[in-house]
Every structure is written in C-alpha cells, then in structure tokens.
Motif scaffolding. Structure first.
Motif, PDB file in Angstrom:
ATOM      1  N   HIS A 158       0.846  -1.201   0.000  1.00 43.58           N
ATOM      2  CA  HIS A 158       0.000   0.000   0.000  1.00 43.58           C
ATOM      3  C   HIS A 158       0.879   1.248   0.000  1.00 43.58           C
ATOM      4  O   HIS A 158       1.945   1.269   0.609  1.00 43.58           O
ATOM      5  CB  HIS A 158      -0.889   0.005   1.252  1.00 43.58           C
ATOM      6  N   SER A 216       0.413   5.553   0.465  1.00 48.04           N
ATOM      7  CA  SER A 216      -0.490   6.611   0.881  1.00 48.04           C
ATOM      8  C   SER A 216      -0.766   7.586  -0.261  1.00 48.04           C
ATOM      9  O   SER A 216       0.164   8.159  -0.835  1.00 48.04           O
ATOM     10  CB  SER A 216       0.124   7.355   2.067  1.00 48.04           C
ATOM     11  N   GLN A 261      -2.029  10.359   0.240  1.00 49.45           N
ATOM     12  CA  GLN A 261      -1.646  11.648   0.808  1.00 49.45           C
ATOM     13  C   GLN A 261      -0.165  11.936   0.539  1.00 49.45           C
ATOM     14  O   GLN A 261       0.205  13.060   0.205  1.00 49.45           O
ATOM     15  CB  GLN A 261      -1.937  11.678   2.306  1.00 49.45           C
TER      16      GLN A 261
END
Length: 189
Positions: A113, A115, A117
């Motif tokens: 994964h 982010s 962001q």
C-alpha cells in the motif's frame, strides 16, 4: 549555474529556470511554492534549454499537444522523482487519480500500500508544472482538488486540453480571477 527567463502565457506570467542539464522550474507568478527550488544565484538569460521549454509552451498554449518533452532536471527526492515520472505518463487531455498514482507507486516500490496523501505531497511540490502535468491529477471522487498554480488555472489547463470534465466536481468561483476574454480565448482553441 541556473538561468531564468519569463514566458507570457494566456494564464499569466510563468517563470522558467534551467541549469545546463534541463528545466528545473516552471512556476506561474505568485503560485504556491513559487520558485522554491530556485537558488539565490541565477542569471536572467535565455539558454537552449529555456528556448526549448518556450517552444513547448507555445505549442501547448496554441491548443495542441507538443510532440516532445523539453530537457528536464527537476529537484526532488527519489520518491518525488518517481511520482513525477508517473505524471509524465498521463496522456494529454486525460486525468489520473491520486489513488491510481499511489497504486502505481506501491507496485514500483513493491509494497502492499502507498499513501495517496504522500503522493499528493509529491504532486503538489512538482516544480515543473504544466510540462510535468500535475494539473491532470484529480480526486478519486472526481473532485478537482488542489493545484499550486490555483484551481482556476488547473481548470483552464484541462479545458485547453479539451479534457472531458463532465464527471468532475468543479468548485464555484473557479474562474473568479479570469476575465471573460480569457475564457473566450480558451474556447477558440
């Protein structure tokens, strides 16, 4: 040595900066992070790299897709450089979400994964806007989220590329600082 020059665009003045290798900066006057990677010592003079960038911008602002990328040498971490390479792969007139970029980064870094962001931070700190097309990045829900040059410029750039924006959420007041004259010029292209 770093050299600078100004390009007068339909959307306002653009400061260009380059070293001997390539373009290190392309900023709309007054944008967020304006000239943040520009060293204190620089000379205002056109160079072959800056002339090439201006040629690219001439083609782009005429409403056509340039068929070359000027020499680039953006300043940033390895992570940011990788994100910017993904941005360069977004086709003219199309968009990609922060989530899609995060998934590509996760694949590149071989992690489960990444982010969105963190990707957003790298996109937002792109110092060579337009050519490294951070304006083509949208929210997963179709929202036209931030652009260091301003939301009005992001929308104008997407419209210049004839991007289908029918599914996007466009904030009110998006063209608040642009005259009808500029909107009309974009529509002519």
């Amino acid at each position: 040595m770093v050299y600078t020059d100004t390009y007068k665009s339909l959307l306002g003045d653009i400061l260009l900066a380059a070293d001997e290798i390539g373009l290190i900066g392309l900023w709309f006057e007054g944008q967020k992070y304006f000239a943040n990677t520009l060293p204190g010592e620089h000379i205002s003079r056109e160079t072959p790299v800056l002339a090439e960038a201006k040629q690219w911008l001439d083609i782009y602002f005429s409403g056509k897709e340039p068929d070359f990328i000027p020499s680039l040498h953006p300043v940033g971490s390895a992570f940011r450089q990788a994100v910017w390479q993904i941005l360069l792969q977004i086709p003219y007139g199309q968009t990609m979400t922060y989530g899609e970029i995060a998934r590509r980064m996760a694949d590149i870094q071989k992690v489960p994964h990444m982010s969105a962001q963190a990707v957003g931070g790298a996109v937002g700190h792109n110092g060579v806007s337009i050519i490294i097309p951070c304006h083509r990045v949208v929210g997963t829900d179709g929202s036209l989220t931030g652009y260091a040059g301003g939301m009005d410029k992001k929308i104008a750039l997407l419209e210049l590329e004839h991007t289908d924006m029918s599914g996007f959420f466009i904030p009110k007041r998006s063209f608040s600082c642009y005259s009808k004259n500029i909107k009309n010029k974009l529509q002519e292209i």
